[in-house]
Design a protein around this motif. Structure first.
Motif, short mmCIF file in Angstrom:
data_model
loop_
_atom_site.label_atom_id
_atom_site.label_comp_id
_atom_site.label_asym_id
_atom_site.label_seq_id
_atom_site.Cartn_x
_atom_site.Cartn_y
_atom_site.Cartn_z
N THR A 189 0.71 -1.12 -0.04
CA THR A 189 -0.04 -0.05 0.04
C THR A 189 0.88 1.31 0.17
OG1 THR A 189 -1.80 -1.08 1.11
CG2 THR A 189 -1.77 1.32 1.27
N THR A 234 2.94 1.58 -3.41
CA THR A 234 1.80 1.76 -4.50
C THR A 234 1.57 3.42 -4.44
OG1 THR A 234 0.96 -0.36 -4.57
CG2 THR A 234 -0.10 1.17 -5.56
N ILE A 235 1.13 3.68 -3.42
CA ILE A 235 0.63 5.27 -3.14
C ILE A 235 1.67 6.16 -3.38
CG2 ILE A 235 -0.57 6.94 -1.91
CD1 ILE A 235 -2.55 4.47 -2.99
N ARG A 255 4.39 5.44 -5.14
CA ARG A 255 5.26 5.62 -6.44
C ARG A 255 4.07 6.44 -7.51
NH1 ARG A 255 8.84 2.29 -8.32
NH2 ARG A 255 7.89 2.23 -10.44
N ASP A 256 2.87 6.51 -7.17
CA ASP A 256 1.80 7.36 -7.92
C ASP A 256 2.35 8.71 -8.02
OD1 ASP A 256 -0.26 8.61 -8.91
OD2 ASP A 256 -1.75 7.34 -7.91
N PRO A 257 2.45 9.35 -9.23
CA PRO A 257 2.98 10.78 -9.25
C PRO A 257 1.94 11.77 -8.95
CG PRO A 257 3.32 9.39 -11.52
CD PRO A 257 2.51 8.66 -10.47
N LYS A 258 0.58 11.37 -8.78
CA LYS A 258 -0.26 12.35 -8.25
C LYS A 258 -0.18 12.44 -6.71
CE LYS A 258 -4.03 9.96 -9.09
NZ LYS A 258 -5.50 9.33 -9.20
N HIS A 259 0.52 11.52 -6.14
CA HIS A 259 1.05 11.82 -4.67
C HIS A 259 2.44 12.36 -4.40
CE1 HIS A 259 -3.04 10.46 -3.73
NE2 HIS A 259 -2.81 9.62 -4.30
N GLY A 281 5.49 10.03 -6.21
CA GLY A 281 6.05 9.69 -7.48
C GLY A 281 7.73 9.16 -7.07
#
Length: 394
Positions: free
Chosen positions: A132, A135-136, A138-142, A144
């Motif tokens: 969790t 994953t979050i 690595r998300d560019p919205k958060h 990255g």
């Protein structure tokens, strides 16, 4: 073996010595060999049965005996020195960034199922929490970035009830996905807990369904009827219902610098279900201990609970981990020397010097010091143990 020191008036070992035999008789056939070994180790810890050292202070002529420790990871007396050794090894991993504390908790019914399947579902708790966070992050919205974390499993609440959760200590940033820069979190904010909670519960219940499909789970008692455990379609309905509930993921404020992280970890990494300092008194039938009622605020949180001696032992034994289970784990850049080295390069932090090996020229502290005058104590004789417990897993 630990330095001789003053002991609390009452210890978990005292409860085991006085009432452990009776409890073992009543629970015969229900306690595992591993649980019996834990009880025996705690009962014998720092007693003549484990042997010790006869010590003498040449300055104030004090003589005393230091009995050996059991070194069992469930023993309240052995965790202080174990934590110090562990923290010394972790100091080299510290980075000059903000650190955050995130807690992932299993809801009550899922925790009940975990109690019957500790090894598999505690493992799943670690893997779902780490996946969790990664994953979050690595998300560019958060963020990255590739992050790291140190996770510690606790299975108890303040009253020693079964309450499995993992404490995650996470640096406030990570290595960018192209591996060319360090990306920091927004100051004072790590990742959105609502997003973490949603993904965590989905990943965890997916894992539960896979364990069920692989016939790796077992279930007993009232929960077996509630979950319709023997009917796969109804069990899957139960898992989906659990996934619709709110799961607690809690992110605390960032620590006040890396050294505060170490101070915090020293209290959390090697904690056991109850510390000896929380025990108040014991009589023929009951044990009284301090606990926190989190439904109240301020000083009203602190209360004293009275339970039967058998119930006290039962609650303590709830938290004996499966043999060989690792309750402290490192992930991402904190679990890889290569990634940690890259993080230091991006943060322009010098590599820590390797720990020097003990040699004849190196001044090492005396293993024992006098409680009266703080001078080094001389070992006059060594008493061999009558009983030799096996060393616990790290």
């Amino acid at each position: 073996m630990d330095h001789p020191s003053s002991r609390p008036a009452l210890e978990v070992a005292d409860v085991f010595r006085f009432y452990g035999a009776q409890y073992k008789t009543q629970q015969q056939g229900h306690l595992s060999l591993h649980q019996l070994k834990v009880m025996s180790a705690i009962e014998r810890c720092r007693s003549a049965q484990l042997g010790g050292h006869q010590l003498h202070c040449g300055k104030c002529e004090t003589d005393l005996i230091a009995y050996n420790s059991c070194r069992n990871r469930h023993c309240p007396k052995c965790q202080s020195s174990a934590a110090k050794r562990w923290l010394k090894a972790r100091q080299a991993q510290l980075l000059p960034v903000e650190y955050y504390h995130v807690v992932f908790t299993l809801p009550e019914e899922v925790a009940q199922l975990a109690f019957y399947n500790k090894a598999h579902m505690y493992d799943l708790l670690f893997s779902a929490a780490s996946q969790t966070l990664n994953t979050i992050a690595r998300d560019p919205k958060h963020l990255g970035a590739d992050i790291g974390s140190t996770m510690v499993l606790h299975t108890w609440g303040s009253a020693m009830t079964h309450h499995p959760h993992v404490h995650c200590i996470v640096p406030g940033g990570g290595i960018s996905l192209d591996k060319h820069s360090w990306k920091s979190c927004k100051k004072g904010f790590f990742l959105p807990v609502r997003v973490l909670s949603r993904l965590f519960r989905r990943l965890y219940m997916q894992g539960v369904r896979q364990l069920y499909k692989d016939e790796q789970l077992q279930c007993f008692g009232k929960l077996a009827g509630t979950t319709s455990f023997n009917d796969s379609s109804k069990f899957n309905d139960w898992t989906r219902a659990q996934q619709q509930r709110e799961w607690v993921v809690y992110a605390k404020r960032p620590f006040a610098g890396p050294q505060a992280v170490l101070a915090y970890l020293s209290r959390y990494t090697h904690r056991v279900a109850i510390a000896n300092s929380r025990l108040q008194k014991m009589d023929k039938y009951h044990v009284h201990f301090k606990y926190k009622d989190y439904r109240r605020k301020g000083n009203n949180m602190h209360k004293v609970m009275r339970v039967d001696t058998d119930e006290f032992i039962r609650r303590f034994m709830l938290h004996v981990l499966p043999n060989g289970f690792h309750r402290i784990r490192h992930y991402g850049l904190l679990g890889s020397q290569t990634k940690l080295k890259r993080a230091r390069q991006l943060l322009k932090v010098t590599e820590p010097e390797p720990v020097a090996c003990s040699g004849e020229s190196e001044a090492s502290p005396a293993p024992f010091t006098c409680r009266q005058c703080h001078s080094p104590l001389t070992i006059m004789a060594i008493t061999e143990p009558i009983y030799r417990p096996r060393a616990p897993p790290k």
